[in-house]
Motif scaffolding. Structure first.
Motif, short mmCIF file in Angstrom:
data_model
loop_
_atom_site.label_atom_id
_atom_site.label_comp_id
_atom_site.label_asym_id
_atom_site.label_seq_id
_atom_site.Cartn_x
_atom_site.Cartn_y
_atom_site.Cartn_z
N LEU A 27 16.99 68.39 31.97
CA LEU A 27 16.81 66.80 32.27
C LEU A 27 15.79 66.80 33.71
CD1 LEU A 27 17.37 64.09 31.65
CD2 LEU A 27 19.38 64.06 33.06
N THR A 28 16.10 67.52 34.62
CA THR A 28 15.47 67.23 35.99
C THR A 28 13.92 67.47 35.71
OG1 THR A 28 17.24 68.32 37.17
CG2 THR A 28 15.31 68.11 38.23
N PRO A 29 13.57 68.57 34.94
CA PRO A 29 11.86 68.42 34.90
C PRO A 29 11.34 67.48 34.08
CG PRO A 29 13.08 70.41 33.40
CD PRO A 29 14.01 69.82 34.62
N VAL A 30 12.18 66.92 33.22
CA VAL A 30 11.55 65.73 32.36
C VAL A 30 11.33 64.63 33.44
CG1 VAL A 30 12.19 64.04 30.72
CG2 VAL A 30 12.53 66.55 30.24
N ILE A 31 12.45 64.37 34.27
CA ILE A 31 12.51 63.16 35.13
C ILE A 31 11.43 63.53 36.01
CG2 ILE A 31 14.09 61.99 36.85
CD1 ILE A 31 16.38 62.70 35.48
N MET A 32 11.24 64.56 36.93
CA MET A 32 10.29 64.87 37.83
C MET A 32 8.84 64.71 37.30
SD MET A 32 11.93 64.99 40.72
CE MET A 32 12.94 63.91 40.22
N ALA A 33 8.65 65.12 35.90
CA ALA A 33 7.60 64.78 35.37
C ALA A 33 7.06 63.63 35.21
CB ALA A 33 7.44 65.59 33.88
N ALA A 34 7.99 62.53 34.94
CA ALA A 34 7.81 61.10 35.06
C ALA A 34 7.39 60.83 36.22
CB ALA A 34 8.89 60.41 34.13
N VAL A 35 8.17 60.94 37.44
CA VAL A 35 8.00 60.81 38.61
C VAL A 35 6.54 61.26 39.16
CG1 VAL A 35 8.90 60.98 41.22
CG2 VAL A 35 10.55 60.85 39.28
N SER A 36 6.37 62.48 38.86
CA SER A 36 4.96 62.83 39.18
C SER A 36 3.94 62.08 38.76
CB SER A 36 4.96 64.30 38.78
OG SER A 36 5.90 65.19 39.39
N ALA A 37 3.79 61.78 37.27
CA ALA A 37 2.82 61.31 36.65
C ALA A 37 2.66 59.79 37.16
CB ALA A 37 3.33 60.85 35.16
N ALA A 38 3.90 59.06 37.62
CA ALA A 38 3.53 57.56 38.32
C ALA A 38 3.20 57.87 39.38
CB ALA A 38 4.97 57.07 38.16
N GLY A 39 3.48 58.88 40.39
CA GLY A 39 3.01 59.07 41.85
C GLY A 39 1.65 59.33 42.00
N LEU A 40 1.18 60.17 40.85
CA LEU A 40 -0.12 60.57 40.96
C LEU A 40 -1.15 59.74 40.27
CD1 LEU A 40 0.63 64.40 40.29
CD2 LEU A 40 -0.26 63.44 42.42
N MET A 41 -1.00 58.84 39.17
CA MET A 41 -1.69 58.09 38.56
C MET A 41 -1.73 56.72 39.13
SD MET A 41 -3.14 60.12 36.23
CE MET A 41 -3.38 61.07 37.83
N LEU A 42 -0.98 56.24 39.70
CA LEU A 42 -0.58 54.79 40.08
C LEU A 42 -1.08 54.73 41.64
CD1 LEU A 42 2.41 53.52 38.31
CD2 LEU A 42 0.17 53.30 37.63
N THR A 43 -1.51 53.58 42.07
CA THR A 43 -1.91 53.41 43.46
C THR A 43 -0.78 52.66 44.26
OG1 THR A 43 -3.37 51.66 42.84
CG2 THR A 43 -4.24 53.85 42.91
N GLY A 44 -1.28 52.10 45.37
CA GLY A 44 -0.56 51.22 46.26
C GLY A 44 0.83 51.93 46.78
N ARG A 45 1.93 51.18 46.92
CA ARG A 45 2.92 51.76 47.38
C ARG A 45 3.75 52.57 46.23
NH1 ARG A 45 5.75 46.48 50.29
NH2 ARG A 45 3.93 46.22 51.80
N VAL A 46 3.42 52.81 45.21
CA VAL A 46 3.97 53.56 44.12
C VAL A 46 4.05 55.05 44.55
CG1 VAL A 46 4.10 54.39 41.62
CG2 VAL A 46 3.20 51.86 42.27
N PRO A 47 3.02 55.65 45.01
CA PRO A 47 3.29 56.87 45.39
C PRO A 47 4.32 57.48 46.24
CG PRO A 47 1.13 56.62 45.26
CD PRO A 47 1.55 55.08 45.04
#
Length: 267
Positions: free
Chosen positions: A224-244
């Motif tokens: 489960l953890t790599p799936v969750i962290m993959a989603a967190v990484s995608a959001a933090g790396l692809m989005l801008t502003g305060r999201v990272p």
């Protein structure tokens, strides 16, 4: 963390549970690593202050070069000590101060000051984070359940990739960083699936075999953890502003919650 014989399991070989000498040895190693990393950070803070004054800039650069040479020399001396220990048949199993320790310390010293020499300001700031992170990873590896170490590395990979993308060095490489962590997570899932299918057995070469007594919960967390962290990484790396920043906080919160859970299990 793991037994080297099939009939033993990870729960039976947690440091401090079976062999008092090994427990003391592990404690001393962890203490040595923490002390070394703390002194490293303090030394880098002093060096950073020296480099901050133009009048001392050349002295600081000279010190960096000297320390790198010292690291190489210590590594060579360590190799000679290792050869001497093997030639004379010394049992260094539970000794902290030995040739191999000096080799590792010398190489680490050379690497640290090579990083600083490449880019003093960015290198020092990177090491402010890297050295304490390594110390805590070392503690987790030797003191906690194997699955928590894997979970901690997943969280560190996500937070580290996002943090790197916010620096001048990593800016513009968001897709590369994301690809790197996704490959890491996929490899982990494949590896965990393999271990589970082999009933917790890991074989390295022909002689070394490790058997882990992972619970059903542990496998769930490692999947489960790599799936969750993959989603967190995608959001933090692809989005801008305060999201990272929010994603780094989320990775830290996930790590903290699991750390509390596994710390309670150790009690």
């Amino acid at each position: 963390m793991a037994a080297q014989m099939p009939e033993k399991n990870s729960k039976q070989t947690i440091p401090g549970k079976t062999d008092p000498k090994r427990s003391e040895y592990i404690t001393n190693k962890v203490l040595l690593v923490f002390s070394g990393c703390l002194l490293g950070v303090l030394g880098l803070m002093f060096l950073n202050n020296v480099l901050g004054y133009s009048v001392y800039w050349e002295i600081g650069l000279a010190a960096i070069g000297v320390m790198r040479i010292v690291g190489v020399v210590l590594a060579v001396i360590g190799v000679l000590l290792v050869l001497r220990e093997k030639k004379r048949g010394f049992d260094m199993s539970y000794r902290v101060f030995k040739g191999s320790t000096l080799v590792v310390f010398g190489i680490a010293l050379a690497i640290v000051f090579s990083i600083v020499d490449y880019n003093a300001v960015t290198g020092i700031h990177f090491l402010y984070v890297a050295l304490p992170a390594y110390a805590f990873a070392y503690l987790i590896y030797h003191s906690y359940q194997p699955e928590f170490f894997i979970i901690a590395m997943d969280c560190a990979a996500a937070a580290g990739a996002i943090a790197a993308s916010q620096t001048t060095v990593g800016e513009g490489y968001e897709k590369v960083l994301l690809a790197g962590v996704l490959v890491l997570y996929v490899l982990q899932i494949i590896g965990v699936a393999k271990v589970k299918s082999d009933l917790g057995r890991i074989r390295l070469g022909d002689k070394r075999r490790y058997v882990f007594d992972f619970s059903r919960n542990a496998y769930v967390m490692m999947f489960l953890t790599p799936v969750i962290m993959a989603a967190v990484s995608a959001a933090g790396l692809m989005l801008t502003g305060r999201v990272p920043f929010g994603c780094m906080v989320a990775a830290g919160a996930y790590f903290f919650i699991t750390a509390v859970y596994y710390t309670v299990k150790l009690v």
